[in-house]
Write a protein that holds these residues in place. Structure first.
Motif, PDB file in Angstrom:
ATOM      1  N   GLN A  44       0.927  -1.047  -0.052  1.00 46.17           N
ATOM      2  CA  GLN A  44       0.171   0.001   0.040  1.00 46.17           C
ATOM      3  C   GLN A  44       0.971   1.266   0.086  1.00 46.17           C
ATOM      4  OE1 GLN A  44      -2.276   1.402   3.549  1.00 46.17           O
ATOM      5  NE2 GLN A  44      -4.098   0.733   1.882  1.00 46.17           N
ATOM      6  N   PHE A  45       0.793   2.085  -0.842  1.00 44.97           N
ATOM      7  CA  PHE A  45       1.497   3.448  -1.128  1.00 44.97           C
ATOM      8  C   PHE A  45       0.442   4.513  -0.895  1.00 44.97           C
ATOM      9  CE2 PHE A  45       3.499   0.238  -3.626  1.00 44.97           C
ATOM     10  CZ  PHE A  45       4.782   0.237  -3.169  1.00 44.97           C
ATOM     11  N   LYS A  46       0.690   5.693  -0.243  1.00 47.20           N
ATOM     12  CA  LYS A  46      -0.093   6.704  -0.191  1.00 47.20           C
ATOM     13  C   LYS A  46       0.241   7.760  -0.420  1.00 47.20           C
ATOM     14  CE  LYS A  46      -2.519   4.650   3.762  1.00 47.20           C
ATOM     15  NZ  LYS A  46      -2.887   4.809   5.388  1.00 47.20           N
ATOM     16  N   GLY A  47      -0.650   8.862  -1.051  1.00 48.23           N
ATOM     17  CA  GLY A  47      -0.281  10.249  -1.256  1.00 48.23           C
ATOM     18  C   GLY A  47      -1.337  11.038  -0.849  1.00 48.23           C
ATOM     19  N   HIS A  48      -1.118  12.124  -0.329  1.00 51.68           N
ATOM     20  CA  HIS A  48      -1.879  13.094  -0.012  1.00 51.68           C
ATOM     21  C   HIS A  48      -1.815  14.486  -0.995  1.00 51.68           C
ATOM     22  CE1 HIS A  48      -1.855  10.990   4.257  1.00 51.68           C
ATOM     23  NE2 HIS A  48      -2.868  10.713   3.418  1.00 51.68           N
ATOM     24  N   GLY A  49      -3.015  15.024  -1.241  1.00 51.38           N
ATOM     25  CA  GLY A  49      -2.881  16.182  -2.165  1.00 51.38           C
ATOM     26  C   GLY A  49      -3.741  17.405  -1.642  1.00 51.38           C
ATOM     27  N   MET A  50      -3.445  18.359  -1.809  1.00 51.17           N
ATOM     28  CA  MET A  50      -4.239  19.742  -1.441  1.00 51.17           C
ATOM     29  C   MET A  50      -3.833  20.831  -2.587  1.00 51.17           C
ATOM     30  SD  MET A  50      -2.693  21.374   1.890  1.00 51.17           S
ATOM     31  CE  MET A  50      -0.983  22.107   1.989  1.00 51.17           C
ATOM     32  N   ALA A  51      -5.068  21.510  -2.622  1.00 51.44           N
ATOM     33  CA  ALA A  51      -4.755  22.747  -3.517  1.00 51.44           C
ATOM     34  C   ALA A  51      -5.622  24.014  -3.190  1.00 51.44           C
ATOM     35  CB  ALA A  51      -5.236  22.038  -5.073  1.00 51.44           C
ATOM     36  N   PHE A  52      -5.069  25.055  -3.441  1.00 51.28           N
ATOM     37  CA  PHE A  52      -5.915  26.377  -3.366  1.00 51.28           C
ATOM     38  C   PHE A  52      -5.917  27.190  -4.500  1.00 51.28           C
ATOM     39  CE2 PHE A  52      -3.948  24.916   0.744  1.00 51.28           C
ATOM     40  CZ  PHE A  52      -5.049  25.145   1.727  1.00 51.28           C
ATOM     41  N   TYR A  53      -6.688  27.777  -5.098  1.00 46.77           N
ATOM     42  CA  TYR A  53      -7.093  28.581  -5.883  1.00 46.77           C
ATOM     43  C   TYR A  53      -7.666  29.868  -5.850  1.00 46.77           C
ATOM     44  CZ  TYR A  53      -7.547  29.989 -10.734  1.00 46.77           C
ATOM     45  OH  TYR A  53      -7.718  30.418 -12.077  1.00 46.77           O
ATOM     46  N   ALA A  54      -7.087  31.021  -6.300  1.00 49.20           N
ATOM     47  CA  ALA A  54      -7.557  32.235  -6.154  1.00 49.20           C
ATOM     48  C   ALA A  54      -7.579  33.024  -7.628  1.00 49.20           C
ATOM     49  CB  ALA A  54      -6.816  33.104  -5.210  1.00 49.20           C
ATOM     50  N   GLN A  55      -8.553  33.525  -7.762  1.00 51.04           N
ATOM     51  CA  GLN A  55      -8.950  34.374  -9.123  1.00 51.04           C
ATOM     52  C   GLN A  55      -9.874  35.770  -8.918  1.00 51.04           C
ATOM     53  OE1 GLN A  55      -9.722  32.213 -12.942  1.00 51.04           O
ATOM     54  NE2 GLN A  55     -11.576  33.339 -12.853  1.00 51.04           N
ATOM     55  N   ASN A  79       5.627   5.677   1.472  1.00 52.12           N
ATOM     56  CA  ASN A  79       6.173   4.553   0.730  1.00 52.12           C
ATOM     57  C   ASN A  79       5.217   3.170   1.405  1.00 52.12           C
ATOM     58  OD1 ASN A  79       7.390   3.887   3.318  1.00 52.12           O
ATOM     59  ND2 ASN A  79       9.226   3.833   2.435  1.00 52.12           N
ATOM     60  N   ASP A  80       5.658   2.176   1.039  1.00 52.56           N
ATOM     61  CA  ASP A  80       4.874   0.876   1.759  1.00 52.56           C
ATOM     62  C   ASP A  80       4.958   0.539   2.993  1.00 52.56           C
ATOM     63  OD1 ASP A  80       7.582   0.458   0.587  1.00 52.56           O
ATOM     64  OD2 ASP A  80       7.300  -1.611   1.417  1.00 52.56           O
ATOM     65  N   VAL A  81       6.061   1.251   3.878  1.00 52.96           N
ATOM     66  CA  VAL A  81       6.029   0.998   5.123  1.00 52.96           C
ATOM     67  C   VAL A  81       5.447   2.285   6.048  1.00 52.96           C
ATOM     68  CG1 VAL A  81       7.753  -0.628   5.099  1.00 52.96           C
ATOM     69  CG2 VAL A  81       8.392   1.676   5.276  1.00 52.96           C
ATOM     70  N   GLY A  82       5.016   3.518   5.197  1.00 55.35           N
ATOM     71  CA  GLY A  82       4.286   4.404   5.709  1.00 55.35           C
ATOM     72  C   GLY A  82       5.272   5.445   6.018  1.00 55.35           C
ATOM     73  N   ALA A  83       6.463   5.395   5.788  1.00 54.81           N
ATOM     74  CA  ALA A  83       7.590   6.411   5.907  1.00 54.81           C
ATOM     75  C   ALA A  83       7.338   7.563   4.729  1.00 54.81           C
ATOM     76  CB  ALA A  83       8.855   5.828   5.759  1.00 54.81           C
ATOM     77  N   HIS A  84       7.218   8.869   5.050  1.00 54.19           N
ATOM     78  CA  HIS A  84       7.181   9.778   4.234  1.00 54.19           C
ATOM     79  C   HIS A  84       8.638   9.994   3.457  1.00 54.19           C
ATOM     80  CE1 HIS A  84       8.364  14.346   3.399  1.00 54.19           C
ATOM     81  NE2 HIS A  84       7.157  14.270   3.007  1.00 54.19           N
ATOM     82  N   VAL A  85       8.335   9.967   1.948  1.00 57.70           N
ATOM     83  CA  VAL A  85       9.456  10.216   1.139  1.00 57.70           C
ATOM     84  C   VAL A  85       9.520  11.475   0.430  1.00 57.70           C
ATOM     85  CG1 VAL A  85       9.336   7.572   0.811  1.00 57.70           C
ATOM     86  CG2 VAL A  85       7.846   8.865  -0.563  1.00 57.70           C
ATOM     87  N   LYS A  86       8.658  12.159   0.173  1.00 54.99           N
ATOM     88  CA  LYS A  86       8.933  13.180  -0.560  1.00 54.99           C
ATOM     89  C   LYS A  86       7.532  14.396  -0.538  1.00 54.99           C
ATOM     90  CE  LYS A  86      11.486  16.112  -3.244  1.00 54.99           C
ATOM     91  NZ  LYS A  86      12.845  16.644  -2.819  1.00 54.99           N
TER      92      LYS A  86
END
Length: 420
Positions: A44-55, A79-86
């Protein structure tokens, strides 16, 4: 399953607690070689994303509209052991300008530009998997009457990430003018420019000792200029509502699409090993056709019948001339000519569709008949550009420069459509 459960153990260099599968390779029906390989569990690999937009939109005068904006994206990977990679992030400015030249909606000038950060999905953390299948090799000993361990290979890749890795993004600009010719007809002329920046690819960390450890980087062999892409296009579009029942949309595009790889996110061997994977990589991409023509139109007949048609023509897309390097170091495919140096023939296709609708209460029921490739042409759409392991002058691939795929012949389809 291994004939001896102990073969799937740390004694034979398998990971602790591993489960294994086995492949028997007999010799004339007699036991010979046994390969025991790790069955990797689901990772299991995880990724979290967030975004903000102003116009903000501003009209300093009635016929001028300005839009200024910015978007911030951040993507964090584990990564697969839950460690933050980037964590990758970028602020992406956006600009839009529309100017009604004579303030009568007949001539409109526009300028659009901005940056767009690429979403890597889970490519990055999966590249850094801490697990890896191990294959333990056994050879059958006739004198001892059993399989004897001779060694193992595989395991975790040891892949890394370049500490200087930055988010990949596209920089884009569009300049155009739309001119109303008649009440029902307009002409649009636009210039489009796109450039790939901070493209990400895998490459040897230390090219002087490659093949070896690989990492994801924006700069294979230390040079960011190795990874690049750019598109320039001039597009002329004519749109006309000929009558209340008929419409036509036609366009002509003159363009150049160039780059040093056909993909992103380490999908191949490009730029793995210097210099063999760095030569002639920049050139015309597979979607490059110098000239393109598209025509779409429809006519609504009485009795709820609609006829539509589509025509497409291009001046031919490129293909590559390559060599399959037999070196045991695994150099693989090399380019013998700049990317996209040769062209397929001009391509064209004409399609049509007719639809008859029936109204049943609040439901619209449609019967559709389609014909694709009305002219039944069989134009080559792919060609084998590999010379084999020798050279262009004496290719040892008997299929070199032979067509490998063709346009699909004329075909018919029938469909049903419900609207409610």
């Amino acid at each position: 399953i291994p004939p001896d459960p102990s073969f799937c153990s740390e004694d034979f260099l398998q990971p602790a607690g591993a489960t294994c599968g086995a492949v028997f390779e007999p010799n004339n029906g007699n036991p010979f070689v046994l390969l025991v390989s790790t069955n990797l569990p689901e990772q299991q690999f995880k990724g979290h994303g967030m975004a903000f937009y102003a116009q903000d939109e501003w009209r300093p005068v009635p016929n001028l509209t300005l839009k200024l904006g910015a978007r911030f994206d951040e993507q964090t990977y584990y990564n697969d052991v839950g460690a933050h990679v980037k964590t990758l992030n970028r602020i992406q400015p956006r600009l839009g300008i529309a100017y009604d030249l004579f303030n009568n909606s007949l001539t409109v000038l526009r300028v659009q530009g901005g940056e767009f950060m690429e979403d890597l999905g889970l490519t990055l953390p999966s590249y850094l998997s801490t697990a890896g299948a191990v294959t333990s090799e056994f050879v059958f000993s006739r004198s001892r009457g059993k399989y004897v361990f001779v060694g193992a290979f595989g395991g975790a890749s040891g892949n890394q990430i370049d500490p200087a890795l930055r988010a990949a993004y596209t920089r884009e600009a569009n300049i155009g003018v739309t001119q109303k010719v008649f009440d029902n007809t307009s002409v649009d002329l636009a210039y489009v420019y796109r450039e790939g920046r901070n493209i990400i690819e895998d490459s040897c960390v230390d090219q002087s000792s490659c093949p070896g450890t690989f990492w994801l980087t924006n700069a294979p062999n230390g040079d960011k200029n190795n990874l690049r892409s750019d598109y320039h296009g001039a597009i002329l579009t004519i749109q006309s509502r000929i009558t209340s029942r008929a419409s036509i949309l036609a366009s002509y595009t003159y363009s150049k699409s160039r780059g040093s790889l056909e993909y992103t996110q380490n999908a191949g061997a490009d730029f793995d090993v210097f210099p063999v994977h760095f030569v002639d990589r920049y050139g015309y991409l597979s979607d490059d056709a110098r000239n393109r023509v598209k025509v779409d139109g429809f006519y609504r007949f009485p009795w709820e019948i609609t006829f539509g048609t589509h025509f497409y023509w291009d001046s031919g897309v490129p293909y590559n001339i390559t060599l399959n390097n037999p070196d045991p170091a695994g150099y693989g495919v090399e380019f013998l000519e700049p990317r996209g140096s040769r062209r397929l023939p001009h391509f064209y296709q004409w399609d049509a569709q007719i639809q008859k609708d029936f109204l049943v209460g609040p439901v619209r029921f449609g019967v559709i008949g389609s014909v694709f490739n009305i002219l039944n042409t069989e134009i080559a759409v792919a060609r084998n550009g590999s010379v084999g392991t020798t050279g262009i002058a004496d290719p040892d691939n008997p299929q070199f420069n032979f067509n490998t795929a063709y346009q699909r012949p004329r075909r018919f389809e029938v469909g049903l459509r419900l609207e409610f």
